[in-house]
Motif scaffolding. Sequence first.
Motif, PDB file in Angstrom:
ATOM      1  N   GLU A 187       0.817  -1.213   0.000  1.00  0.00           N
ATOM      2  CA  GLU A 187       0.000   0.000   0.000  1.00  0.00           C
ATOM      3  C   GLU A 187       0.852   1.265   0.000  1.00  0.00           C
ATOM      4  O   GLU A 187       1.626   1.517   0.917  1.00  0.00           O
TER       5      GLU A 187
ATOM      6  N   ALA B 207      -6.161   4.973   2.714  1.00  0.00           N
ATOM      7  CA  ALA B 207      -7.288   4.193   3.208  1.00  0.00           C
ATOM      8  C   ALA B 207      -8.207   3.691   2.099  1.00  0.00           C
ATOM      9  O   ALA B 207      -8.666   2.541   2.141  1.00  0.00           O
ATOM     10  N   SER B 208      -8.500   4.527   1.110  1.00  0.00           N
ATOM     11  CA  SER B 208      -9.494   4.124   0.108  1.00  0.00           C
ATOM     12  C   SER B 208      -9.019   2.934  -0.713  1.00  0.00           C
ATOM     13  O   SER B 208      -9.775   1.973  -0.925  1.00  0.00           O
TER      14      SER B 208
ATOM     15  N   ALA C 154      -8.582  -0.495   1.349  1.00  0.00           N
ATOM     16  CA  ALA C 154      -9.799  -1.282   1.520  1.00  0.00           C
ATOM     17  C   ALA C 154     -10.012  -2.228   0.341  1.00  0.00           C
ATOM     18  O   ALA C 154     -10.413  -3.381   0.513  1.00  0.00           O
TER      19      ALA C 154
ATOM     20  N   ILE D  54      -7.439  -5.088   0.548  1.00  0.00           N
ATOM     21  CA  ILE D  54      -7.810  -6.100   1.535  1.00  0.00           C
ATOM     22  C   ILE D  54      -8.873  -7.035   0.973  1.00  0.00           C
ATOM     23  O   ILE D  54      -8.801  -8.257   1.163  1.00  0.00           O
ATOM     24  N   ARG D  55      -9.861  -6.474   0.270  1.00  0.00           N
ATOM     25  CA  ARG D  55     -10.933  -7.308  -0.290  1.00  0.00           C
ATOM     26  C   ARG D  55     -10.396  -8.353  -1.260  1.00  0.00           C
ATOM     27  O   ARG D  55     -10.956  -9.440  -1.380  1.00  0.00           O
TER      28      ARG D  55
ATOM     29  N   THR E  78      -9.317   2.626   8.584  1.00  0.00           N
ATOM     30  CA  THR E  78      -9.651   1.434   7.807  1.00  0.00           C
ATOM     31  C   THR E  78     -10.317   0.434   8.741  1.00  0.00           C
ATOM     32  O   THR E  78      -9.845   0.199   9.855  1.00  0.00           O
ATOM     33  N   ALA E  79     -11.425  -0.158   8.298  1.00  0.00           N
ATOM     34  CA  ALA E  79     -12.122  -1.150   9.117  1.00  0.00           C
ATOM     35  C   ALA E  79     -11.204  -2.342   9.379  1.00  0.00           C
ATOM     36  O   ALA E  79     -10.542  -2.843   8.465  1.00  0.00           O
TER      37      ALA E  79
ATOM     38  N   PRO F  54     -12.374  -6.763   8.175  1.00  0.00           N
ATOM     39  CA  PRO F  54     -11.875  -7.532   7.028  1.00  0.00           C
ATOM     40  C   PRO F  54     -10.456  -8.063   7.226  1.00  0.00           C
ATOM     41  O   PRO F  54     -10.134  -9.148   6.733  1.00  0.00           O
TER      42      PRO F  54
END
Length: 333
Positions: free
Chosen positions: A221, A225-226, A229, A232-233, A259-260, A263
Amino acid sequence: MSNTACEVVLARPVTAAPVAADFTVVTRDRRQPEGEGWLKVRPLFLSLDPYIGARIRGRHMGEPAPAPGEPLPGFCVAEVEESCDPAFAPGDRVVTEAGWTDLVWVRSGTARKVSSDIAASLHLSVLGMPGLTAWAGITQLAKAGADDLLTVNAAAGTVGGVAGQITRNLGGRAVGIASGSEKCGLVVDRYGFEACIDYRTEDWETQLASAVAPGSTIHFENVGASQLAVGIRNLNLNGRIVLCGLAEHYHADAGPAVTAIGPLLGKRAAVFGLVVYDFYPRWAEWTALAEPWVKAGRLTIAEDIGQGLDSAGAQLERLVRGENVGKTLVRVA
């Protein structure tokens, strides 16, 4: 020999993303300092890197912003003109931080001697701090190997481009994310990535998922943050994530990126924070691996070069706007 130098400094405090008008050129008198251990050097190329925009605003690693008139941060590759240290001789090439100038005295302990049989500018890109950053993240943290599939954003930049090439040279595969068809073409055609996804296209996330199906094993990365995500998915279970850069946040006025974490837990992901300063003592390990790759054409980088010190402010402005293609440099001499 002349002791007069030109130097680019801040014309005013910088409170937003830097622009060319924030900088001015001044004249300096470079008298020899007293004592031993000094080198008089003439910079050949100045390196401009994304962190510099944040650094001159006082928003990088807790370091204070330089005041108007003070030397600016950034590495250069330079030629030694005079030496007060027997370990260095006139004509040697060194990498050091010297300010944005065409002549300066530096402490020899801050200078790293580099080989002269490789193009000087490469000591600031693939063999310099960006290359060291990529090596640290890919080989020392993520420990990439032949079975790995890497996703990396800002892939047309030096860190991202080198990260993908290292992965390929170790037998793995790389899929890049970049902005625009020109940069994506560079990533595939010159750097040898399997694919590069233009995040400016409406369905880029779907394109990325298809390109890495059933999933990547490493995500590197560089943006924030955008895009993290999305990385990670598309990560496989037990994948590795290297957090290196926060380009989208360096000049934002909002609070820290969030970031959540759910996940990450679901992916059983290992997350590594990368600060390249930790790896400065191991620079020779990277150059020993990389120089043969450079000479064999297995490690390359595009260069975006401004001509003359007075182009430095405009070059940095283009860099923070994402308008550069490849490594951003200024040819000083």
